[in-house]
Design an enzyme around this catalytic site. Structure first.
Site, PDB file in Angstrom:
ATOM      1  N   GLY A  49      -6.974  37.246  18.150  1.00 12.13           N
ATOM      2  CA  GLY A  49      -8.059  36.431  18.307  1.00 12.13           C
ATOM      3  C   GLY A  49      -8.885  36.952  19.506  1.00 12.13           C
TER       4      GLY A  49
ATOM      5  CD  GLU B 172      -8.451  35.989  25.400  1.00 13.47           C
ATOM      6  OE1 GLU B 172      -8.008  36.756  26.071  1.00 13.47           O
ATOM      7  OE2 GLU B 172      -8.145  35.531  24.494  1.00 13.47           O
TER       8      GLU B 172
ATOM      9  CD  GLU C 228      -1.382  35.775  26.838  1.00 12.49           C
ATOM     10  OE1 GLU C 228      -2.477  34.842  26.420  1.00 12.49           O
ATOM     11  OE2 GLU C 228      -1.863  36.923  26.924  1.00 12.49           O
TER      12      GLU C 228
HETATM   13 ZN    ZN Z   1      -4.078  35.285  26.535  1.00 10.91          ZN
END
Ligand code: ZN
Length: 880
Positions: A275, A310, A332
């Site tokens: 992504g 991000e 994450e």
């Molecule tokens: Zn990430």
């Protein structure tokens, strides 16, 4: 043990980190010949200044040639093996300078330096993608996250190109041969996996963000948004940059640490494997976020969430970085949580937690019930394991677990802990205890029990509401927690009680906040209220658990889930029904009936999209085979009806149109409807290229369109994207010769041939298009001959392709399409064949075994559900 060529273990990288201190990294890349397709490689030079406690070490490099290794001016004999360049003669009493000169290869798999030629204008585009360990495909380096160095990139490329890196260019010098050399400012200390270079005739839009600083100064951050020149007309920079500024504002305040990377460029790049990637100051995104066709609000919300995910990494991951991939979740899970939080808090997409509940969590629940699941804090012994850990546990479960933590400690303590963590570990490396220490200080709580329950165990909890009633009154309400795998967790959650109002809509009459601990938790405050029609455990979606409904609530949900006003509650309820379907507790037909009867009234585009996908999954996988064709036709017809009923040009109409095209590919009787839609006969429905191609693919899959028509469609608009659609459509014809050709195009030997893997010229995206066309569900009969070749080729596939491509082939070509006989699980031919393969290949690489085990588990799950659904209703339990 003989390691696969490019692997690296935690043990050896730990040792290298103890020996080396990096002072500066300089990388020089010569991309002058990139536009010449015949030139497969480019010169690369690494200069490392370092201190060492040993005279020897190695650098990682996966390129075709190393020309020279020079240590403190002394040229050494070049010794390269298994992706490692030997380095000798280091000083142990001071700094050494190591120079490695070699040739790196352009990539077509999205790993390393990817090269793409735009068919529209013939222009060449380059970008790098490294995580977890592909910087070594571009330059010699110490490929491990805890060896950070201030990094300087020097890139020579055609003068008319744009060249970007993590920092701004300090100098730009023209060469005499039409080239130009960009020298970028040294970065703060960076791990190799987040360094980046982007080069090509990219188009861009500019923006700006600034904020006052505590010291009276102003933080000025130039913003750039980049895409291929041929896509410039579609770049909706305004919304992209607005979300960017909203995020920077929010994180600036929440993290109380000024954005640390100077400028903020975001680039949409072709043929991207993921992504997006959080390279500091230079985030790369898939071009799917550049909407060439219509996009729904749900798609825009998804893009906003990725932009902010991000951005959260600029602090969490880039500034403070996990020491090794065991703690990948540190960045994450945080970014996933913060990305959704920021989207819901700072942008117009206030329903972001609804998508998280229904879509993101479905990913986690699936992954967490596979035999290959792992604790959020995983044991990652080497890079191959690291590569496969970018999964539903690391992202979605980790984020769900953090959401539960926030419910416990409160958002302020959570953010205060994050602030402490950034300041304490800026530009450093971290492990789980570092984060826990910061959170414990901020919250004043001992989090070791929380960590033990949530981060160090596997599997979702299962929570069920139990009711006792008398004369229409609730006399007892309790939440039962199954002892799944011996783990009982503490949950702070909400139990919602619902009853119908005068219009028949379900309304929440009571909301109980409770701490669930142990196997049974009583809610005494609920006693005495009228018996609700529906009791929803984990209403508001604070915890991570599979929620089971009692019998009465199940009946209510199947009848009226869609009438609940609050979208988050609807999402939690539908999620419970879907989990019950996957677990074989609710017949797929009942789930499907509920979707078909209630979805037409659904107002949230995201819920409609996700439920239609679940409905298609229920038909294809969970429904008993004899019921499948009828259900396929029904779903296609229902979608066709609904796309005519929804507001012309609305997102809901588009969602139904896409669902119709998808369903029609498996419903031959819908071909006439498809032609009607393609002819433009649905009022208000805009036939953009994406929709047109999915309709053409539906027609070809049922044998109702051929190459001439597909060529004609391509001639309307010939771009990289439409070429992929055209390829998928061509391969998606029900024709044995076409299938054979497609199989061969993947470099796979024909069935019956000497089984040696060949080369394939296909890029990552082209591989996906071929797999999609090849494995059309209606074509199972044509694919029978490929089952044995598939299993025979597995070891070669894994060894002979990059992991990115190998995973796609192993998962995409897995023959789950073989139906077998009704009620058959253990004896199903593909189940039996997979088990045999696993038994015969116990020494196969762990990554390959993991892929196979997951495919097998998915197949066994659907077979179990089908055989349960085929049994008479009385033989099933009432709770779902
Ligand atoms: Zn990430």
């Amino acid at each position: 043990m003989l390691l696969p060529v490019s692997n690296l273990t935690r043990t050896e990288t730990r040792r290298r980190a103890e020996q080396l201190t990096l002072h500066a990294l300089t990388v020089e890349l010569d991309l002058r010949a990139a536009r010449d397709a015949a030139v497969a490689t480019f010169p690369t030079t690494t200069t490392l200044r370092l201190s060492s406690t040993s005279t020897t070490t190695w650098l990682d490099f996966l390129g075709p040639r190393v020309h020279a290794v020079v240590v403190d001016g002394q040229e050494q004999v070049v010794r390269v093996a298994d992706g490692r360049v030997a380095v000798d003669g280091l000083r142990t009493d001071g700094e050494s300078t190591v120079v490695v000169r070699g040739e790196a290869a352009y990539s077509r798999t999205g790993e390393g330096m990817h090269r793409f030629v735009d068919p529209v204008d013939g222009e060449t585009y380059l970008y790098t993608q490294y995580e977890p360990a592909d910087a070594r495909r571009v330059f010699a380096c110490t490929e491990q996250p805890d060896l950070k160095a201030p990094s300087t990139f020097v890139v020579t490329a055609p003068a008319e190109w744009q060249v970007l890196s993590n920092s701004v260019a300090e100098s730009v010098v023209d060469g005499e041969d039409g080239s130009r050399t960009w020298t970028f400012a040294p970065t703060p200390p960076l791990s190799t996996y987040i360094t980046a270079v982007v080069a090509g005739p990219y188009h861009h839009a500019e923006g700006h963000w600034s904020r006052a600083l505590a010291d009276g100064g102003t933080l000025e951050v130039p913003l750039g948004l980049w895409c291929r020149a041929s896509l410039a007309p579609y770049l909706d920079a305004e919304e992209f940059l607005e979300v960017t500024r909203q995020g920077l504002d929010l994180f600036h305040d929440a993290f109380d640490y000024p954005y640390p990377w100077g400028k903020y460029d975001q680039v949409l790049v072709p043929e991207y494997n993921l992504g997006a990637m959080e390279n500091p100051g230079l985030v790369t995104f898939t071009e799917k976020y550049l909407f060439r066709s219509q996009a729904t609000e749900a798609q825009r919300e998804g893009r906003a969430t990725t932009i902010l995910h991000e951005m959260a990494h600029m602090w969490f991951g880039d500034l403070a970085t996990m020491r090794w991939w065991d703690d990948l979740w540190l960045k994450e899970s945080f970014a996933d949580y913060m990305g959704t939080y920021a989207t819901a808090t700072a942008t117009r997409f206030t329903g972001a937690w609804t998508s998280f509940a229904l879509r993101r969590k479905a990913w986690a629940y699936r992954q967490d019930q596979l035999p290959t699941t792992h604790p959020v804090v995983a044991d990652i012994p080497d890079l191959e394991a690291a590569k496969q850990n970018f999964d539903g546990i690391t992202y979605a479960k980790g984020a769900s677990v953090l959401k539960q933590l926030v419910a416990f400690v409160g958002p302020e303590a959570f953010l205060a802990g994050a602030r402490t963590y950034f300041r304490r570990h800026e530009y450093g490396s971290t492990t789980l205890p570092d984060l826990l220490a910061a959170l414990e200080e901020a919250s004043g709580r001992d989090l070791s029990a929380w960590s033990g329950q949530w981060l160090e165990t596997t599997g979702p909890s299962t929570l069920t509401a139990e009711l006792e009633t008398a004369d229409g009154t609730l006399t007892a309400l309790r939440v039962r927690q199954d002892d799944d795998g011996g783990v009982l967790r503490d949950h702070r959650l909400v139990v919602g009680c619902y009853s119908s109002d005068d219009d028949g809509a379900l309304v929440r009459t009571h909301r109980f906040v409770t701490d669930v601990t142990g196997p049974v938790t009583e809610l005494p405050e609920a006693a005495g209220i009228p018996v609700p029609e529906l009791v929803l455990v984990n209403d508001d979606d604070l915890t991570y658990a599979k929620v089971r409904l009692d019998e009465r609530s199940t009946a209510t949900a199947l009848r009226a889930a869609g009438t609940i006003e609050e979208s988050l509650s609807r999402a939690v309820l539908w999620s419970a029904l879907w989990n019950a379907t996957r677990d074989g507790l609710l017949p797929a037909a009942a789930f499907l009936d509920a979707v078909v009867s209630q979805l037409p009234a659904e107002r949230e585009v995201g819920i409609a999209r996700d439920l239609l996908a679940h409905a298609a999954g229920a038909v294809e996988h969970y429904l008993p085979v004899p019921q499948r064709d009828g259900a396929r036709a029904l779903l296609a017809e229902e979608a066709y009806t609904q796309l005519g009923r929804h507001e012309a040009g609305s997102g809901l109409q588009l969602v139904w149109a896409r669902a119709f095209a998808d369903a029609a590919a498996r419903a031959p009787e819908a071909a006439g409807r498809v032609r009607t839609v393609l002819a433009g006969d649905v009022p208000g429905l805009q036939l953009d290229p994406e929709l047109r191609w999915s309709l053409w693919q539906a027609l070809t899959a049922v044998g109702a369109a051929g190459p001439d028509q597909l060529d004609g469609e391509l001639a309307r608009e010939d771009t990289a994207t439409t070429r992929l659609e055209h390829r998928a459509a061509l391969v998606g014809r029900p024709d044995a010769a076409v299938k054979a050709e497609a199989w061969a195009s993947l470099g796979l030997p024909a069935p019956g041939q000497y089984a040696v893997l060949g080369e394939s010229p296909l890029s990552n995206d082209e591989v996906d298009a071929v797999i999609a066309g090849l494995t059309q569900p209606l074509h199972a009969d044509l694919l029978e001959g490929y089952v044995e070749p598939y299993f025979a080729l597995l070891p070669q596939l894994w060894a002979g392709r990059s992991i990115e491509i190998a995973e796609r082939l192993v998962e995409g070509l897995y023959p789950a399409w073989v139906d077998g006989q009704e009620g058959q699980v253990e004896d199903h031919p593909v189940v039996a064949r997979t088990r045999r393969w696993l038994g015969e290949h116990e020494d196969a690489p762990a990554g390959l075994r993991r892929c196979l085990l997951e495919q097998l588990d998915d197949l066994e799950r659907v077979l179990r559900a089908r055989s349960t659904a085929a049994r008479p209703a009385g033989a099933r339990g009432g709770h779902v």
